[in-house]
Design an enzyme around this catalytic site. Sequence first.
Site, PDB file in Angstrom:
ATOM      1  CB  ALA A 171      -8.064   7.859   5.197  1.00 31.81           C
ATOM      2  N   GLY A 172     -10.690   8.032   7.182  1.00 33.32           N
ATOM      3  CA  GLY A 172     -11.801   8.914   7.526  1.00 33.32           C
ATOM      4  C   GLY A 172     -13.046   8.240   8.037  1.00 33.32           C
ATOM      5  CG  ASN A 200      -5.431   1.259  12.277  1.00 37.24           C
ATOM      6  OD1 ASN A 200      -5.076   0.094  12.378  1.00 37.24           O
ATOM      7  ND2 ASN A 200      -5.081   2.183  13.158  1.00 37.24           N
ATOM      8  N   GLY A 260      -7.644   9.191  10.226  1.00 36.27           N
ATOM      9  CA  GLY A 260      -7.892   9.228  11.661  1.00 36.27           C
ATOM     10  C   GLY A 260      -8.910  10.245  12.124  1.00 36.27           C
ATOM     11  CE  LYS A 305      -3.033   2.836   2.741  1.00 39.50           C
ATOM     12  NZ  LYS A 305      -3.498   3.140   4.106  1.00 39.50           N
TER      13      LYS A 305
END
Length: 259
Positions: free
Chosen positions: A188-189, A210, A162, A101
């Site tokens: 993301a987000g 994550n 995040g 990635k």
Amino acid sequence: MSDVLTIAGKVYSSRLLVGSGKYASFQQNADASEASGAEIVTVAIRRVNLGQDANAPNLLDFIKPDRYTLLPNTAGCYTAEDAIRTCRLARELLDGHKLVKLEVLGDPKTLYPDITATLEATRVLVKEGFDVMVYCTDDPIQCKRLEELGCVAVMPLAAPIGSGLGIQNRYNILTIVENAKVPIIVDAGVGTASDAAIAMELGCDGVLMNTAIAEAKNPVLMASAMRHAILAGREAFLAGRMPMRRYASASSPIAGVIG
């Protein structure tokens, strides 16, 4: 299963990809990964011990390579050169592993990708035989350029890394999906299960997350919630939602009703 996700020629039944950062312990990370049903786990080569330090706990003792597809990432890289070097290191650490990635960040405050550097690194890595999954902005033009360079999956952000803000530009994501010939994975987000479901309802092929799991009060339970959200969103997309209308439409038919 007939509805599967295929990345770089490998078939996956789960469309949820999870990370390995911010957990209280490697064991909690392993428990959450199991609860999520994910088959791909991304690992930050510069931040997680995969054997670089023989005296420290090794993530691979908890996230087993024979159970998961490891997705080394270039988190923390701010130049194309650093990202390329990190991918090469991952290939050495993981015995020739090609799937990576790629993320090349522009600044430490927003963690937005530096698209110019990302394009540069992509060209080099694809030429060197890497299977590149690339983190990028939700710009449909740039996403298409990255696909044309040979990325095996394109991963536009929903919101800053995040942040937990959810998908901020649904129409861009929809445009990216409609014009792609490789998997589109929101990265993301995402903050909660409804965000994941929305991404899937838009037609995305998967979601990588994550922080939404790791920073939940109960990460393992949140991982399970995300698993169900991905499945529900995907089924809703395949089912085809009803059209939106400005005015009401009676649920019960009136034809043949006795007056």
